[in-house]
Scaffold this motif. Structure first.
Motif, PDB file in Angstrom:
ATOM      1  N   ASP A   9       0.867  -1.180   0.000  1.00 47.38           N
ATOM      2  CA  ASP A   9       0.000   0.000   0.000  1.00 47.38           C
ATOM      3  C   ASP A   9       0.901   1.227   0.000  1.00 47.38           C
ATOM      4  O   ASP A   9       1.894   1.257   0.727  1.00 47.38           O
ATOM      5  CB  ASP A   9      -0.903  -0.007   1.236  1.00 47.38           C
ATOM      6  CG  ASP A   9      -2.095   0.921   1.102  1.00 47.38           C
ATOM      7  OD1 ASP A   9      -1.890   2.120   0.782  1.00 47.38           O
ATOM      8  OD2 ASP A   9      -3.224   0.468   1.332  1.00 47.38           O
ATOM      9  N   ASN A  14      -2.117   3.090   6.185  1.00 47.89           N
ATOM     10  CA  ASN A  14      -2.799   1.842   5.831  1.00 47.89           C
ATOM     11  C   ASN A  14      -1.902   0.634   6.080  1.00 47.89           C
ATOM     12  O   ASN A  14      -2.354  -0.403   6.563  1.00 47.89           O
ATOM     13  CB  ASN A  14      -3.255   1.860   4.372  1.00 47.89           C
ATOM     14  CG  ASN A  14      -4.398   2.810   4.121  1.00 47.89           C
ATOM     15  OD1 ASN A  14      -5.096   3.222   5.040  1.00 47.89           O
ATOM     16  ND2 ASN A  14      -4.577   3.187   2.871  1.00 47.89           N
ATOM     17  N   ASP A  53      -3.011  -3.225  -2.455  1.00 46.57           N
ATOM     18  CA  ASP A  53      -3.831  -2.042  -2.693  1.00 46.57           C
ATOM     19  C   ASP A  53      -4.012  -1.864  -4.196  1.00 46.57           C
ATOM     20  O   ASP A  53      -3.108  -2.157  -4.981  1.00 46.57           O
ATOM     21  CB  ASP A  53      -3.157  -0.813  -2.088  1.00 46.57           C
ATOM     22  CG  ASP A  53      -3.991   0.448  -2.204  1.00 46.57           C
ATOM     23  OD1 ASP A  53      -5.232   0.358  -2.099  1.00 46.57           O
ATOM     24  OD2 ASP A  53      -3.403   1.528  -2.387  1.00 46.57           O
ATOM     25  N   MET A  56      -2.399   2.857  -6.610  1.00 52.14           N
ATOM     26  CA  MET A  56      -1.064   3.300  -6.209  1.00 52.14           C
ATOM     27  C   MET A  56      -0.438   4.023  -7.389  1.00 52.14           C
ATOM     28  O   MET A  56      -0.739   3.711  -8.542  1.00 52.14           O
ATOM     29  CB  MET A  56      -0.185   2.097  -5.826  1.00 52.14           C
ATOM     30  CG  MET A  56      -0.663   1.325  -4.628  1.00 52.14           C
ATOM     31  SD  MET A  56       0.476   0.009  -4.137  1.00 52.14           S
ATOM     32  CE  MET A  56       0.328  -1.125  -5.527  1.00 52.14           C
ATOM     33  N   THR A  83      -9.093  -2.103  -1.400  1.00 48.17           N
ATOM     34  CA  THR A  83      -9.250  -0.748  -1.924  1.00 48.17           C
ATOM     35  C   THR A  83     -10.312   0.029  -1.161  1.00 48.17           C
ATOM     36  O   THR A  83     -11.211  -0.554  -0.573  1.00 48.17           O
ATOM     37  CB  THR A  83      -9.609  -0.765  -3.425  1.00 48.17           C
ATOM     38  OG1 THR A  83      -9.534   0.565  -3.936  1.00 48.17           O
ATOM     39  CG2 THR A  83     -10.991  -1.336  -3.660  1.00 48.17           C
ATOM     40  N   LYS A 106     -12.009  -1.085   2.021  1.00 48.03           N
ATOM     41  CA  LYS A 106     -11.688  -0.332   3.222  1.00 48.03           C
ATOM     42  C   LYS A 106     -12.901   0.520   3.576  1.00 48.03           C
ATOM     43  O   LYS A 106     -13.578   0.998   2.672  1.00 48.03           O
ATOM     44  CB  LYS A 106     -10.479   0.565   2.988  1.00 48.03           C
ATOM     45  CG  LYS A 106      -9.204  -0.188   2.655  1.00 48.03           C
ATOM     46  CD  LYS A 106      -8.110   0.793   2.273  1.00 48.03           C
ATOM     47  CE  LYS A 106      -6.907   0.073   1.712  1.00 48.03           C
ATOM     48  NZ  LYS A 106      -5.935   1.009   1.160  1.00 48.03           N
TER      49      LYS A 106
END
Length: 129
Positions: A9, A14, A53, A56, A83, A106
């Motif tokens: 991430d 995070n 993730d 990015m 995500t 998330k």
């Protein structure tokens, strides 16, 4: 030997949050702040599972997953996409097309994250044994 988990991430908070959530599991947690750094870690060793993730800079999660899958050694490493942004069916389908084993949104529910990761830690341990 504790099975390794790779968390990828670009957001430091995070990374630290997921590391803290996974601390109760008997695993070694490796943090990578970019897709490029994750690929370097995967060249060094194998992982029981990768938490990746999606959004990015430079190398997004999808491209990172494509590169992970392109190497024989990591082609079957379980990838769980994570995500906060891509809450649509197209994104989820794209992740599964790249071989994702799951797609989480998330904010993460700690019990869900740890139970999903624990399954892959157990599978990895059984494979090693």
């Amino acid at each position: 030997m504790r099975p390794p988990i790779l968390i990828v991430d670009d957001n430091h908070n995070n990374l630290k949050s997921m590391e803290a959530l996974l601390r109760p599991l008997d695993a070694e947690v490796v943090l990578a702040s970019s897709g490029t750094q994750a690929l370097r870690e995967l060249l060094r060793r194998d992982f029981a599972v990768v938490l990746l993730d999606v959004q990015m800079p430079e190398l997004d999660g999808y491209e990172t997953a494509r590169l992970i899958r392109s190497r024989d050694r990591s082609s079957s490493t379980p990838i769980i996409f994570v995500t906060a942004h891509h809450r649509n069916e197209k994104s989820v389908l794209q992740a599964y097309a790249l071989g994702a084993v799951d797609f989480l949104f998330k904010p993460l529910a700690p019990e869900i994250l740890t139970s999903k990761v624990a399954v892959f830690l157990d599978l990895h341990q059984k494979t090693v044994e």
